[in-house]
Write an enzyme that holds these catalytic residues in place. Structure first.
Site, PDB file in Angstrom:
ATOM      1  N   GLU A   1      41.023  27.796  39.394  1.00  0.00           N
ATOM      2  CA  GLU A   1      41.595  28.916  39.490  1.00  0.00           C
ATOM      3  C   GLU A   1      40.956  30.341  39.265  1.00  0.00           C
ATOM      4  O   GLU A   1      40.907  31.414  39.734  1.00  0.00           O
ATOM      5  CB  GLU A   1      43.140  29.328  38.460  1.00  0.00           C
ATOM      6  CG  GLU A   1      43.870  30.504  38.774  1.00  0.00           C
ATOM      7  CD  GLU A   1      45.232  30.354  38.139  1.00  0.00           C
ATOM      8  OE1 GLU A   1      45.896  29.245  38.328  1.00  0.00           O
ATOM      9  OE2 GLU A   1      45.656  31.391  37.576  1.00  0.00           O
TER      10      GLU A   1
ATOM     11  N   SER B   1      44.764  29.679  32.672  1.00  0.00           N
ATOM     12  CA  SER B   1      44.755  28.339  33.504  1.00  0.00           C
ATOM     13  C   SER B   1      43.195  28.258  34.110  1.00  0.00           C
ATOM     14  O   SER B   1      42.984  29.267  34.933  1.00  0.00           O
ATOM     15  CB  SER B   1      45.896  28.210  34.369  1.00  0.00           C
ATOM     16  OG  SER B   1      47.067  28.442  33.686  1.00  0.00           O
TER      17      SER B   1
ATOM     18  N   ARG C   1      48.971  32.139  43.791  1.00  0.00           N
ATOM     19  CA  ARG C   1      47.935  32.456  43.234  1.00  0.00           C
ATOM     20  C   ARG C   1      46.784  32.905  44.330  1.00  0.00           C
ATOM     21  O   ARG C   1      45.535  32.578  44.130  1.00  0.00           O
ATOM     22  CB  ARG C   1      47.155  31.706  42.099  1.00  0.00           C
ATOM     23  CG  ARG C   1      47.885  31.012  41.054  1.00  0.00           C
ATOM     24  CD  ARG C   1      48.140  32.404  40.136  1.00  0.00           C
ATOM     25  NE  ARG C   1      49.264  32.035  39.315  1.00  0.00           N
ATOM     26  CZ  ARG C   1      50.578  32.213  39.434  1.00  0.00           C
ATOM     27  NH1 ARG C   1      50.944  32.647  40.551  1.00  0.00           N
ATOM     28  NH2 ARG C   1      51.378  31.687  38.629  1.00  0.00           N
TER      29      ARG C   1
HETATM   30  C1  LIG Z   1      45.484  34.237  27.833  1.00  0.00           C
HETATM   31  C2  LIG Z   1      45.647  34.519  29.262  1.00  0.00           C
HETATM   32  C3  LIG Z   1      46.859  34.107  29.854  1.00  0.00           C
HETATM   33  C4  LIG Z   1      46.929  34.344  31.473  1.00  0.00           C
HETATM   34  N1  LIG Z   1      48.238  34.110  31.836  1.00  0.00           N
HETATM   35  C5  LIG Z   1      48.305  34.187  33.311  1.00  0.00           C
HETATM   36  C6  LIG Z   1      49.585  33.887  33.879  1.00  0.00           C
HETATM   37  O1  LIG Z   1      50.456  33.809  33.270  1.00  0.00           O
HETATM   38  N2  LIG Z   1      49.636  34.350  35.365  1.00  0.00           N
HETATM   39  C7  LIG Z   1      48.398  34.470  36.107  1.00  0.00           C
HETATM   40  O2  LIG Z   1      48.790  34.503  37.268  1.00  0.00           O
HETATM   41  N3  LIG Z   1      47.364  34.644  35.463  1.00  0.00           N
HETATM   42  C8  LIG Z   1      47.213  34.475  34.041  1.00  0.00           C
HETATM   43  N4  LIG Z   1      45.999  34.677  33.450  1.00  0.00           N
HETATM   44  C9  LIG Z   1      44.884  35.036  34.317  1.00  0.00           C
HETATM   45  C10 LIG Z   1      44.285  36.492  34.602  1.00  0.00           C
HETATM   46  O3  LIG Z   1      44.860  37.458  33.496  1.00  0.00           O
HETATM   47  C11 LIG Z   1      45.326  37.153  35.832  1.00  0.00           C
HETATM   48  O4  LIG Z   1      44.839  36.264  36.835  1.00  0.00           O
HETATM   49  C12 LIG Z   1      44.747  38.548  35.945  1.00  0.00           C
HETATM   50  O5  LIG Z   1      45.815  39.012  36.777  1.00  0.00           O
HETATM   51  C13 LIG Z   1      43.529  38.656  36.418  1.00  0.00           C
HETATM   52  O6  LIG Z   1      43.081  40.100  36.416  1.00  0.00           O
HETATM   53  P1  LIG Z   1      41.730  41.146  35.849  1.00  0.00           P
HETATM   54  O7  LIG Z   1      41.895  42.293  36.120  1.00  0.00           O
HETATM   55  O8  LIG Z   1      41.357  40.327  34.575  1.00  0.00           O
HETATM   56  O9  LIG Z   1      40.694  40.590  37.101  1.00  0.00           O
HETATM   57  P2  LIG Z   1      39.241  39.897  36.886  1.00  0.00           P
HETATM   58  O10 LIG Z   1      39.310  38.677  36.095  1.00  0.00           O
HETATM   59  O11 LIG Z   1      38.249  41.186  36.592  1.00  0.00           O
HETATM   60  O12 LIG Z   1      38.810  39.528  38.447  1.00  0.00           O
HETATM   61  C14 LIG Z   1      39.659  38.364  39.012  1.00  0.00           C
HETATM   62  C15 LIG Z   1      39.324  38.414  40.659  1.00  0.00           C
HETATM   63  O13 LIG Z   1      39.982  39.682  40.887  1.00  0.00           O
HETATM   64  C16 LIG Z   1      39.098  40.379  41.756  1.00  0.00           C
HETATM   65  N5  LIG Z   1      39.364  41.931  41.641  1.00  0.00           N
HETATM   66  C17 LIG Z   1      39.786  42.559  40.187  1.00  0.00           C
HETATM   67  N6  LIG Z   1      40.008  43.805  40.628  1.00  0.00           N
HETATM   68  C18 LIG Z   1      40.296  43.869  41.816  1.00  0.00           C
HETATM   69  C19 LIG Z   1      40.589  44.889  42.804  1.00  0.00           C
HETATM   70  N7  LIG Z   1      41.130  46.179  42.290  1.00  0.00           N
HETATM   71  N8  LIG Z   1      40.823  44.941  43.868  1.00  0.00           N
HETATM   72  C20 LIG Z   1      40.373  43.536  44.715  1.00  0.00           C
HETATM   73  N9  LIG Z   1      39.918  42.388  43.783  1.00  0.00           N
HETATM   74  C21 LIG Z   1      39.903  42.731  42.449  1.00  0.00           C
HETATM   75  C22 LIG Z   1      37.816  40.298  40.882  1.00  0.00           C
HETATM   76  O14 LIG Z   1      36.664  40.572  42.212  1.00  0.00           O
HETATM   77  C23 LIG Z   1      37.946  38.844  40.958  1.00  0.00           C
HETATM   78  O15 LIG Z   1      37.524  37.996  41.766  1.00  0.00           O
HETATM   79  C24 LIG Z   1      45.955  34.650  32.281  1.00  0.00           C
HETATM   80  C25 LIG Z   1      44.569  35.050  31.519  1.00  0.00           C
HETATM   81  C26 LIG Z   1      44.598  34.893  30.098  1.00  0.00           C
HETATM   82  C27 LIG Z   1      43.276  34.957  29.376  1.00  0.00           C
END
Ligand SMILES: Cc1cc2nc3c(=O)[nH]c(=O)nc-3n(C[C@H](O)[C@H](O)[C@H](O)COP(=O)(O)OP(=O)(O)OC[C@H]3O[C@@H](n4cnc5c(N)ncnc54)[C@H](O)[C@@H]3O)c2cc1C
Length: 291
Positions: A287, A217, A167
């Site tokens: 996380e 998480s 992560r």
């Molecule tokens: C129901 C559910 C299940 C999930 N299951 C998992 C799982 O199994 N495994 C897992 O790892 N995660 C899981 N997640 C967490 C999440 O979905 C992931 O971490 C996802 O990859 C985050 O992407 P996002 O676009 O929503 O990022 P955001 O939440 O919008 O941003 C998260 C971080 O990434 C940064 N960021 C976003 N886009 C960029 C970019 N283009 N360049 C640089 N930085 C950027 C943001 O500034 C922020 O710091 C889950 C979440 C939910 C709600």
């Protein structure tokens, strides 16, 4: 404020709760969706030269946004979703939905992203933290990335120049903004891949509280431990602060049971951290990114 020449939607006093899966957060003073990569590059450069703070979001599925809102510019990547395919190589922009990409790959007989079919983020957000599940991690599939450096330079990084860990990634550490990724995948029977996705997703449905708004998480797993097991063993399952509740189904999820506030989620997080440390001597780290 003056605004550079960029294309894309701009909103003022926009409810941040609509930009994240927790459905929590006050107004964003200015929210901007760049239409093309070049627009993202321009706005970041402009913010830098004007010394304007900004926040970049993908789908908001790993963030806690503040009740009082954000006074700075909020840039949302979700309109950057061009994709192109060449045999087992896929080139995709940062705002592309990861779940959709995983399913598309499986349909095209491309193996590797099945684990991601239930992760509701964007490709960029997933790469920033090296999202993973069921033994798979997105970092391992990268061939090269196009990123924007904090100085506003667009560079291409081959896989060997990027460190991915549990992560976390060197991209985050270096404050790179991911613009585009090229993945190299294996070929396999699409029926097998779609069946694998079905199994993973049904596992998720049985173990995760997908019926309530959440952010996945909340805590990282400490080395050699499961955060969920520690929280459950400490007796927090089902505990509620206002509208924020430790899920009855999965102790590492905090769900929004109605009108949860970020302050309530924060309070719950702190209570859990203090108690787990007191009982087991283990410091849980979040996380989710808290703004
Ligand atoms: C129901 C559910 C299940 C999930 N299951 C998992 C799982 O199994 N495994 C897992 O790892 N995660 C899981 N997640 C967490 C999440 O979905 C992931 O971490 C996802 O990859 C985050 O992407 P996002 O676009 O929503 O990022 P955001 O939440 O919008 O941003 C998260 C971080 O990434 C940064 N960021 C976003 N886009 C960029 C970019 N283009 N360049 C640089 N930085 C950027 C943001 O500034 C922020 O710091 C889950 C979440 C939910 C709600």
């Amino acid at each position: 404020m003056d605004w550079p020449q960029v294309k894309g939607r701009i909103e003022k006093d926009y409810p941040l709760k609509t930009l994240c899966t927790w459905k929590i957060g006050g107004p964003g003073k200015i929210v901007y969706w760049p239409q093309e990569q070049e627009d993202l590059v321009r706005i970041v450069l402009w913010c830098r030269t004007q010394k304007k703070p900004f926040v970049l979001l993908g789908r908001g599925s790993n963030v806690l946004l503040p009740d009082e809102g954000l006074n700075c510019l909020v840039i949302v990547s979700t309109e950057l979703k061009n994709i192109s395919w060449l045999e087992n190589i896929v080139q995709v922009e940062a705002g592309y939905p990861l779940m959709l990409l995983a399913r598309e790959c499986a349909k095209r007989s491309l193996q590797g992203l099945e684990f991601a079919a239930g992760i509701p983020g964007t490709v960029g957000g997933a790469l920033a933290i090296n999202a993973g599940a069921y033994g798979g991690e997105i970092g391992g599939l990268v061939r090269e990335l196009t990123v924007l450096t904090p100085e506003g330079k667009r560079i291409v990084l081959p896989r060997e120049e990027i460190a991915f860990g549990y992560r976390c990634s060197s991209l985050q550490a270096k404050k790179y903004y991911i613009l585009e990724s090229t993945f190299e995948l294996q070929v396999n029977d699409s029926k097998i891949l779609l069946e694998r996705i079905r199994e993973f997703n049904s596992k998720r449905k049985n173990t995760q509280p997908l019926e309530f708004p959440n952010a996945g998480s909340v805590f990282r797993n400490p080395q050699g431990h499961s955060a969920a097991r520690l929280i459950e063993a400490a007796g927090w399952k089902g505990y509620r602060v206002g509208g924020a509740q430790v899920s009855e189904k999965h102790a590492n999820f905090i769900v929004n049971r109605g009108d949860a506030k970020a302050a309530e989620v924060r309070e719950l997080i702190q209570l859990i951290q203090t108690d787990v440390f007191h009982k087991f001597g283990i410091q849980l780290q979040t996380e989710v990114k808290m703004f």
